[in-house]
Design a protein around this motif. Structure first.
Motif, PDB file in Angstrom:
ATOM      1  N   SER A  90       0.861  -1.176   0.000  1.00 13.15           N
ATOM      2  CA  SER A  90       0.000   0.000   0.000  1.00 13.15           C
ATOM      3  C   SER A  90       0.901   1.230   0.000  1.00 13.15           C
ATOM      4  O   SER A  90       1.909   1.270   0.715  1.00 13.15           O
ATOM      5  CB  SER A  90      -0.891   0.027   1.244  1.00 13.15           C
ATOM      6  N   VAL A 148       1.495   5.115   0.803  1.00 14.25           N
ATOM      7  CA  VAL A 148       0.993   6.216   1.628  1.00 14.25           C
ATOM      8  C   VAL A 148       2.052   7.313   1.667  1.00 14.25           C
ATOM      9  O   VAL A 148       3.237   7.059   1.444  1.00 14.25           O
ATOM     10  CB  VAL A 148       0.677   5.742   3.065  1.00 14.25           C
ATOM     11  N   GLU A 154       6.730   8.815  -1.154  1.00 14.44           N
ATOM     12  CA  GLU A 154       5.713   7.768  -1.142  1.00 14.44           C
ATOM     13  C   GLU A 154       6.301   6.561  -0.433  1.00 14.44           C
ATOM     14  O   GLU A 154       7.413   6.134  -0.746  1.00 14.44           O
ATOM     15  CB  GLU A 154       5.315   7.397  -2.577  1.00 14.44           C
ATOM     16  N   LYS A 206      -9.734   2.248   5.140  1.00 13.19           N
ATOM     17  CA  LYS A 206      -9.532   3.656   4.800  1.00 13.19           C
ATOM     18  C   LYS A 206      -9.192   4.388   6.082  1.00 13.19           C
ATOM     19  O   LYS A 206      -9.996   4.471   7.014  1.00 13.19           O
ATOM     20  CB  LYS A 206     -10.788   4.256   4.170  1.00 13.19           C
ATOM     21  N   ASP A 255      -5.920   7.473   3.489  1.00 11.43           N
ATOM     22  CA  ASP A 255      -5.178   6.447   2.753  1.00 11.43           C
ATOM     23  C   ASP A 255      -5.962   5.133   2.727  1.00 11.43           C
ATOM     24  O   ASP A 255      -6.641   4.778   3.695  1.00 11.43           O
ATOM     25  CB  ASP A 255      -3.815   6.187   3.421  1.00 11.43           C
ATOM     26  N   VAL A 263      -5.263   1.225   2.761  1.00  8.84           N
ATOM     27  CA  VAL A 263      -4.180   0.283   3.053  1.00  8.84           C
ATOM     28  C   VAL A 263      -4.766  -1.103   3.300  1.00  8.84           C
ATOM     29  O   VAL A 263      -5.898  -1.245   3.764  1.00  8.84           O
ATOM     30  CB  VAL A 263      -3.350   0.723   4.281  1.00  8.84           C
TER      31      VAL A 263
END
Length: 362
Positions: A256, A258, A285, A322, A327, A329
């Motif tokens: 993921s 973020v 990132e 969420k 974000d 994930v």
């Protein structure tokens, strides 16, 4: 399927060797104005199984074709056992190759398909027939010699193609996405068979695939390619646990992404400081593995969020959350935990190294 004993009963096993060293030295290849390979360097040890892994168009198949002699490099050299073979034709390189398509002759029986390369090399009919049967036994098709390709399943046809590549006892085996046309169960079975056979024969093998699970399962090392370059070559464990770039982290395994802020070898995510090997400072990132996120009590959590979905995968679940920061994930956890859509949860991050990429880079 049980492995064959390493005795003189099977010529291929009796003559198993230690493999041949394969080297790319600054290989370049262009098609018109499109440069496909940018100075690729690669050093494969004798008997090693190396996968070229990457998305479509990254140059992996072109690299394999240059190694096979099916394409000529514009620059650099290809060495087999220390010998520069860059200008030697394919049929003189002593290479076996298995393609995605089985490429069997429909009018020939399985044994004749398997022996085809031997007969072309002038091997006598009786000797070629014996060696073809040895190769078919090696791939588990002892009783299929008198059948025709149309009488075989896709997996069996690919086994014949593998036997045909091995029967000439090549120095190097090249596999160009040989499993992609098969269904999932057969693909796993044949993948494991290829690795077993490769280990028994000690043959240097280069395997092209876009499937990271395949590469992780069978390789001694994996070269992750992107835009005609090798981003990282390492063992499956190192690639997964310590990816050198964000591209490797994104392509090998599930992550993921973020936002975070990097400084001095660390990156801050959701108020938590994590180690990173990337020499970045400023906005980045961050790639978080699902197994490095866990549900936590609110007091020890890095952030809260709401469950979007939860997927059952047998022994584990992956749940999409969420976060309060917006974000999305994924969290990998025990299958007995069964969060539902809309549940309020809290997440903690394991303090393991993460891959990062500076924000705004392509």
């Amino acid at each position: 399927m049980t492995a064959l004993p390493a005795t003189a009963d099977n010529v291929l096993l009796a003559e198993a060797g230690e493999g041949t060293r394969v080297q790319f030295q600054g290989i370049e290849k262009s098609y018109g104005s499109n440069q496909v390979l940018h100075g690729v360097d690669l050093d494969i040890a004798p008997g090693e199984f190396v996968s070229l892994l990457g998305p479509s168009g990254c140059g992996k198949t072109t690299a394999l074709r240059v190694l096979a002699g099916l394409e000529s490099a514009d620059g650099g050299a290809v060495l087999l056992g220390g010998q520069d073979v860059s200008r030697i034709p394919t049929n003189k390189r002593d290479i076996g190759m298995v393609f995605q398509s089985y490429s069997l002759f429909p009018h020939l029986r399985v044994d004749d398909n398997t022996a085809f390369g031997l007969r072309r090399r002038g091997v006598g009919k009786a000797a070629a027939a014996k060696r073809a049967l040895d190769a078919l036994a090696l791939v588990g098709l002892e009783g299929f010699a008198d059948r025709y390709p149309h009488q075989l399943s896709g997996g069996q046809q690919q086994r014949v193609a593998l036997a045909r590549a091995l029967v000439t006892e090549p120095r190097v085996l090249l596999l160009d996405e040989p499993l992609s046309a098969l269904d999932a169960k057969v693909r796993v079975q044949l993948r494991d068979e290829i690795r077993r056979i490769q280990l028994r024969l000690g043959i240097t093998t280069v395997f092209v695939t876009h499937d990271q699970e395949e590469a992780l399962a069978v390789s001694d090392r994996i070269a992750v390619m992107d835009a005609g370059r090798i981003d990282q070559i390492d063992t499956p464990e190192e690639l997964y646990l310590r990816p050198a770039t964000a591209h490797v982290a994104a392509f090998v395994g599930l992550s993921s992404v973020v936002p975070g802020v990097a400084s001095g070898g660390h990156v801050t995510v959701w108020g938590r400081e994590l180690p990173t090997n990337a020499p970045a400072d400023g906005p980045v990132e961050v790639h978080l593995r699902p197994e490095n996120l866990r549900f936590s009590g609110e007091a020890n959590a890095a952030i809260g969020g709401v469950v979007e979905e939860s997927t059952f995968l047998g022994s584990i679940r992956r749940t999409l959350v969420k976060t309060d920061a917006g974000d999305l994930v994924r969290v990998q956890h025990d299958a007995h935990q069964h969060p539902s859509f809309g549940d309020r949860v809290h997440l903690a991050i394991e303090p393991v190294p993460v891959a990062v990429r500076a924000t705004g880079l392509g």
